[in-house]
Design a protein around this motif. Structure first.
Motif, short mmCIF file in Angstrom:
data_model
loop_
_atom_site.label_atom_id
_atom_site.label_comp_id
_atom_site.label_asym_id
_atom_site.label_seq_id
_atom_site.Cartn_x
_atom_site.Cartn_y
_atom_site.Cartn_z
N UNK A 20 0.82 -1.20 0.00
CA UNK A 20 0.00 0.00 0.00
C UNK A 20 0.86 1.26 0.00
N UNK A 21 1.89 1.29 0.83
CA UNK A 21 2.77 2.45 0.83
C UNK A 21 3.38 2.66 -0.57
N UNK B 100 0.26 12.52 -7.30
CA UNK B 100 -0.39 13.43 -6.37
C UNK B 100 0.02 13.17 -4.92
N UNK B 101 0.63 12.02 -4.65
CA UNK B 101 1.03 11.68 -3.28
C UNK B 101 2.53 11.49 -3.13
N UNK B 102 3.26 11.53 -4.21
CA UNK B 102 4.67 11.16 -4.20
C UNK B 102 5.51 12.05 -3.29
N UNK C 271 5.48 5.14 8.94
CA UNK C 271 5.29 6.14 7.88
C UNK C 271 6.26 5.86 6.74
N UNK C 272 5.96 6.44 5.60
CA UNK C 272 6.80 6.24 4.43
C UNK C 272 7.03 7.57 3.73
N UNK C 273 8.18 7.68 3.07
CA UNK C 273 8.54 8.91 2.38
C UNK C 273 9.50 8.54 1.25
N UNK C 274 9.33 9.17 0.09
CA UNK C 274 10.24 8.89 -1.02
C UNK C 274 11.62 9.47 -0.71
N UNK C 275 12.61 8.97 -1.43
CA UNK C 275 13.98 9.44 -1.22
C UNK C 275 14.08 10.94 -1.48
N UNK C 276 13.43 11.41 -2.54
CA UNK C 276 13.50 12.83 -2.86
C UNK C 276 12.88 13.68 -1.75
N UNK C 277 11.74 13.22 -1.21
CA UNK C 277 11.08 13.99 -0.17
C UNK C 277 11.88 13.94 1.13
N UNK D 182 5.76 20.03 2.29
CA UNK D 182 5.49 18.60 2.11
C UNK D 182 4.12 18.28 2.68
N UNK D 183 3.28 17.62 1.92
CA UNK D 183 1.94 17.29 2.36
C UNK D 183 1.90 16.11 3.31
#
Length: 287
Positions: free
Chosen positions: A103-104, A112-114, A170-176, A206-207
């Motif tokens: 899901x993450x 829109x969520x990246x 929680x999860x977050x992309x490398x860029x974020x 960041x959203x």
């Protein structure tokens, strides 16, 4: 999207063991798992005994408040060096739900969520029976924490209250992650560093997203309410947070400590520790 789970651990052998087993059962196994051992050599023993491929990263620690923020940053750096595109932070006390990783990753792929902080629901489990938790049935105890959004599986709800962010899952992309800059390592010990991370994310534009179906299950361990064993750490970290953001965090706990006569509040100096035996104020660590 290459995924990596980052777990920081110290003296939680049984809980880490079940987390490792839950990740093996995941419908989407992470590409990497970095377990940061904070001064606890038993962490490597648990990983080895489980036959896990997780990489164990050692952080020196002897005594004093645990360097939680520094450990998370070190784990993230190791995961990124291994090519991770999505960092999934999972507290050592948490069992991963079967669909959590998938899901993450699915939500992080969507434009829109990246660039947002992705937060899944967390259920606090009751104490286990004599045989421990049954990973085949733990999902049946799903009752997400009522103070935070828990959207239905397959849905995503935007959030605006960054005080609700927590680092359990929680999860977050490398860029974020790079955009936020990681956790502030001025925080040590219990409390405040995760809310500071969320505020830093908000300041960077960041959203915040609540991800239905990305469930984690927090294994039981005894706690105090309020957590009086972490009183000094909470006071120190609260003061640091107030200096950085102009407001006091963890106000429920601070008020509870005040009600118990453990701390006092002065408008000019903020919250201060009060001796419980003699009733006089004294200087706590960096207060």
């Amino acid at each position: 999207m290459r995924t990596a789970v980052v777990t920081i651990a110290a003296h939680r052998d049984t809980h880490l063991r079940l987390q490792l087993r839950s990740l093996e059962r995941s419908t989407s196994v992470p590409n990497a798992h970095v377990v940061v051992a904070i001064g606890d050599p038993a962490v490597a023993d648990v990983v080895s005994a489980e036959g896990s491929t997780a990489a164990v990263l050692w952080i020196e620690h002897d005594r004093g408040p645990l360097p939680l923020a520094r450990a998370r940053n070190a784990g993230a750096a190791a995961a990124l060096a291994a090519g991770a595109e999505l960092l999934i932070f999972l507290d050592v006390d948490c069992i991963a739900g079967p669909a959590m990783i998938r899901r993450y990753a699915d939500v992080a792929r969507r434009q829109c969520h990246r660039s947002a902080l992705l937060c899944g629901p967390v259920t606090y489990l009751p104490p286990p029976g004599p045989g421990g938790y049954d990973l085949d049935h733990v999902h049946e105890a799903r009752r997400p924490h009522s103070a935070r959004p828990a959207p239905p599986a397959g849905t995503v709800v935007p959030g605006a209250d960054y005080d609700l962010f927590w680092s359990l899952s929680f999860a977050v992309t490398a860029d974020t992650w790079n955009r936020i800059g990681g956790f502030c390592t001025d925080y040590t010990g219990y409390g405040g560093e995760d809310t500071d991370f969320a505020y830093t994310a908000a300041a960077a534009g960041v959203g915040l997203r609540w991800v239905g179906g990305a469930d984690a299950f927090h294994q039981y361990h005894p706690v105090s309410d309020p957590p009086v064993e972490h009183l000094r750490d909470i006071l120190v970290n609260s003061r640091l947070f107030e200096r950085r953001w102009g407001r006091w965090p963890m106000q429920g706990w601070l008020r509870a400590f005040e009600d118990r006569g453990l701390i006092t509040y002065d408008p000019a100096q903020g919250y201060r520790l009060r001796s419980t035996d003699s009733g006089h104020e004294y200087e706590g660590r960096a207060l």
